[in-house]
Write an enzyme that holds these catalytic residues in place. Sequence first.
Site, mmCIF file in Angstrom:
data_model
loop_
_atom_site.group_PDB
_atom_site.id
_atom_site.type_symbol
_atom_site.label_atom_id
_atom_site.label_comp_id
_atom_site.label_asym_id
_atom_site.label_seq_id
_atom_site.Cartn_x
_atom_site.Cartn_y
_atom_site.Cartn_z
ATOM 1 N N SER A 298 0.518 9.345 15.942
ATOM 2 C CA SER A 298 1.126 10.066 14.821
ATOM 3 C C SER A 298 0.066 10.985 14.225
ATOM 4 C CB SER A 298 1.611 9.077 13.754
ATOM 5 O OG SER A 298 0.492 8.380 13.207
ATOM 6 N N LYS A 299 0.462 11.738 13.188
ATOM 7 C CA LYS A 299 -0.483 12.678 12.583
ATOM 8 C C LYS A 299 -1.724 11.978 12.048
ATOM 9 C CE LYS A 299 2.424 16.608 11.468
ATOM 10 N NZ LYS A 299 2.944 17.495 10.425
ATOM 11 N N ARG A 300 -1.535 10.757 11.537
ATOM 12 C CA ARG A 300 -2.705 10.068 10.973
ATOM 13 C C ARG A 300 -3.696 9.688 12.073
ATOM 14 N NH1 ARG A 300 -2.134 4.334 11.352
ATOM 15 N NH2 ARG A 300 -0.103 3.758 12.195
ATOM 16 N N HIS A 301 -3.228 9.581 13.317
ATOM 17 C CA HIS A 301 -4.115 9.260 14.435
ATOM 18 C C HIS A 301 -4.780 10.502 15.021
ATOM 19 C CE1 HIS A 301 -1.217 5.706 15.033
ATOM 20 N NE2 HIS A 301 -2.360 5.190 14.665
ATOM 21 N N GLY A 302 -4.169 11.636 14.865
ATOM 22 C CA GLY A 302 -4.694 12.839 15.507
ATOM 23 C C GLY A 302 -3.662 13.638 16.269
#
Length: 474
Positions: A243-247
């Site tokens: 997801s966005k929080r992971h990259g």
Amino acid sequence: MTDKSIVTRFAPSPTGFLHIGGARTALFNWLFARHHGGKFLLRIEDTDRARSTPEAIEAILEGLDWLGLQPDEEPVYQFARAERHAAVARELLEKGLAYRCYCTPEELAAMREAARAEGRRVGYDGRWRDRAPEEAPEGIPPVIRFKAPREGETVIEDRVQGTVTFRNDQLDDMVLLRADGTPTYMLSVVVDDHDMGITHVIRGDDHLVNAARQTQLYRALGWEPPVFAHIPLIHGPDGAKLSKRHGALGVEAYRDMGYLPEAMRNYLLRLGWGHGDDEIITTEQAIEWFDLDGVGRSPARFDFAKLDSLNAHYLRNTSDEELLALAQPKLEEAAQSPLSETQKKAFLLLAPGLKPRAKKLTDVIENALFLVEERPLALDPKARKLLSDDARRMLARLHGRLAAIGEWDAPSLETAIRTFAEDEGLKLGKIAQPLRAALTGRAVSPGIYDVLVALGRDESLARLADQMAGDNNG
């Protein structure tokens, strides 16, 4: 099949940026084609007119260009081929391999609800599959559905997943043409892959069921299906879907964060593909070594620490001149003017000292900004703290010593500053820290002698003079 006949494709939907998973898919297709001496093509799947935007198309093209994954031919735009897709659907209709379905949205919703309530698979129940045309209701435009085989199995010999078998009674009759006559994704993909001569479809394993449906369609049309290779998706470090929080950002975000394209290629290559214990793999080696046998079946985990480490390696191995070319646009943006030849020369003098301490290009730029900042320098809070009244008076005394140096080079400067430290009865750090603050406006910088040499005699002495008089920069 000879190697040169291999054709791969990357087929993104332009509804947003080129995300990191898409970039890896493009890389694998590009490498497979290069390894076999074949062709790598690009198809923009822009049939979703409501969500496809020119900006997203531009972002995809720019992202691929930055990564160095240029296609071998001009991109194919799927929407422009809609009439060809529709013609194929009509051909299937004429051969009795497709049929008109007059179900209303309400009927389809009720069908889904009934299936859920009875614990059955949710899908179209085929109620218009064998009905006579004269039963067609008035005023309802039909969709055209594919008459999928109901008996037996559809088997995919996948180059990554192995043999994957689907029961045909689990695959319903998919829509080929919508009620407004526009083709669906499933039809368009098959027709385009066939017409473009695609031999290998390498994509995420979330398309595995699509491969079964598309294989049925290929066979109905009398066409040879391509070789499928479904690669596991990328997960975050915690094992959850990326997801966005992971990259899960756009490729341009990684460029702006200071990653180099060659480091990104190397990192993406190692996300799900391996060659022994090799971690640092040049593009030339990747082309030589890449094949589908090296793709694993388990999801790869995105890891910023590994990406940073790889990027640092590529930065260290970047020539000083290339580093200047990469940093120059941002330095000029900060300076709001083109770099002078003196500033370029200063950067090149600093470059060997900038590279070992940087993980990203942004670190290099941050540590070189002092070269282009106007006098008197704005001091950051830590630098301001270092420049006490005593420190300023000490710098005034040092100024005289430095002004008297014959040769403005690192050995002469080091000798002068060490002698000055002994005369003042101070440790070298007590001189170097305020000196650094006065010269760069920061508490951290490249080596102090490198800084003095890069700035040159006149600029160094002028920056010291600015700080000797006191806090004159607000």
